[in-house]
Design a protein around this motif. Structure first.
Motif, mmCIF file in Angstrom:
data_model
loop_
_atom_site.group_PDB
_atom_site.id
_atom_site.type_symbol
_atom_site.label_atom_id
_atom_site.label_comp_id
_atom_site.label_asym_id
_atom_site.label_seq_id
_atom_site.Cartn_x
_atom_site.Cartn_y
_atom_site.Cartn_z
ATOM 1 N N GLY A 6 24.814 67.993 13.271
ATOM 2 C CA GLY A 6 25.840 68.084 13.825
ATOM 3 C C GLY A 6 26.593 66.877 13.915
ATOM 4 O O GLY A 6 26.288 65.287 13.385
ATOM 5 N N CYS A 11 25.023 70.107 6.631
ATOM 6 C CA CYS A 11 25.736 70.350 8.026
ATOM 7 C C CYS A 11 25.384 70.688 8.752
ATOM 8 O O CYS A 11 24.289 71.407 9.477
ATOM 9 N N GLY A 34 32.405 75.112 12.317
ATOM 10 C CA GLY A 34 32.505 73.342 12.158
ATOM 11 C C GLY A 34 31.463 73.768 10.662
ATOM 12 O O GLY A 34 31.100 72.599 9.485
ATOM 13 N N GLY A 56 33.309 67.680 10.034
ATOM 14 C CA GLY A 56 33.658 68.919 11.103
ATOM 15 C C GLY A 56 33.007 69.481 11.754
ATOM 16 O O GLY A 56 33.319 70.232 12.655
ATOM 17 N N ILE A 57 31.805 69.387 11.660
ATOM 18 C CA ILE A 57 30.729 70.036 12.825
ATOM 19 C C ILE A 57 31.024 69.280 14.158
ATOM 20 O O ILE A 57 30.580 67.978 13.711
ATOM 21 N N PRO A 58 31.138 69.960 15.426
ATOM 22 C CA PRO A 58 31.153 69.135 16.034
ATOM 23 C C PRO A 58 29.911 68.338 16.688
ATOM 24 O O PRO A 58 28.838 68.166 16.154
ATOM 25 N N ASN A 59 29.993 66.862 17.439
ATOM 26 C CA ASN A 59 28.698 66.601 17.825
ATOM 27 C C ASN A 59 27.488 66.981 18.626
ATOM 28 O O ASN A 59 28.218 67.648 18.909
ATOM 29 N N THR A 104 29.203 65.904 11.590
ATOM 30 C CA THR A 104 29.271 65.183 10.097
ATOM 31 C C THR A 104 30.045 66.324 9.639
ATOM 32 O O THR A 104 30.196 67.964 10.179
ATOM 33 N N PRO A 158 32.323 76.562 18.234
ATOM 34 C CA PRO A 158 33.060 75.805 17.343
ATOM 35 C C PRO A 158 32.266 74.596 16.374
ATOM 36 O O PRO A 158 32.922 74.215 15.800
ATOM 37 N N PHE A 159 31.038 75.503 16.726
ATOM 38 C CA PHE A 159 29.600 74.801 15.696
ATOM 39 C C PHE A 159 29.674 75.698 14.387
ATOM 40 O O PHE A 159 29.821 75.253 13.863
ATOM 41 N N GLU A 202 33.496 75.390 7.230
ATOM 42 C CA GLU A 202 34.709 74.263 7.259
ATOM 43 C C GLU A 202 32.635 73.081 5.921
ATOM 44 O O GLU A 202 33.512 73.176 4.740
ATOM 45 N N CYS A 203 32.141 72.865 6.381
ATOM 46 C CA CYS A 203 30.803 72.240 5.878
ATOM 47 C C CYS A 203 30.584 72.695 4.871
ATOM 48 O O CYS A 203 31.070 72.232 3.850
#
Length: 140
Positions: A72, A70, A56, A76-79, A74, A52-53, A59-60
């Motif tokens: 975590g 880019c 993300g 679209g990147i997961p926390n 922010t 998922p990272f 996308e970033c």
């Protein structure tokens, strides 16, 4: 008088010694191979946690055109994950670089990190894996 032949029962000492030697040789070969296999299998969860990272970060990059922002949590990147879950102790994304620290168990140490570094090539991102887990052969 007749010679009566007795049927021997059991194994001789040399037969037992040969059997023990064969079992010892097989164990010496099989045990390290098995341990290596189980470590790689356990490390697969560490590698999978980056999926998922990676999406993300991609996308970033598409949104901003740069990897520097880019991080975590922010764009679209997961926390970032700081609570151990399964075989993963933490996952962080900073400037597009994803770092996973595994839980120390099953022969895997916390120093066997998995680090994915992105390189932007036009609209595409290529990933290079490094870290202790890669150098130990647990992942590619």
């Amino acid at each position: 008088m007749e010679d009566v032949k007795r049927a021997t029962k059991g194994f001789t000492l040399i037969e037992l010694m040969i059997t023990v030697a064969i079992v010892a040789i097989l164990a010496a070969i099989a045990l390290p191979t098995y341990l290596s296999y189980t470590r790689r299998a356990n490390f697969a969860e560490v590698v999978d946690s980056t999926s998922p990272f990676k999406v993300g970060v991609s996308e970033c990059y598409q949104k901003t055109g740069s990897l520097s922002g880019c991080n975590g949590g922010t764009l679209g990147i997961p926390n970032n994950i700081s609570t151990p879950t399964g075989k993963v102790a933490s996952v962080t994304a900073a400037a597009g670089v994803i770092t996973v620290v595994p839980v120390a168990q099953n022969g895997i140490l916390s120093s066997d990190t998995y680090i994915l570094t992105p390189t932007a090539n036009g609209n595409n991102i290529t990933w290079v894996a490094t870290g202790g887990g890669v150098s130990n052969g647990y992942a590619q």
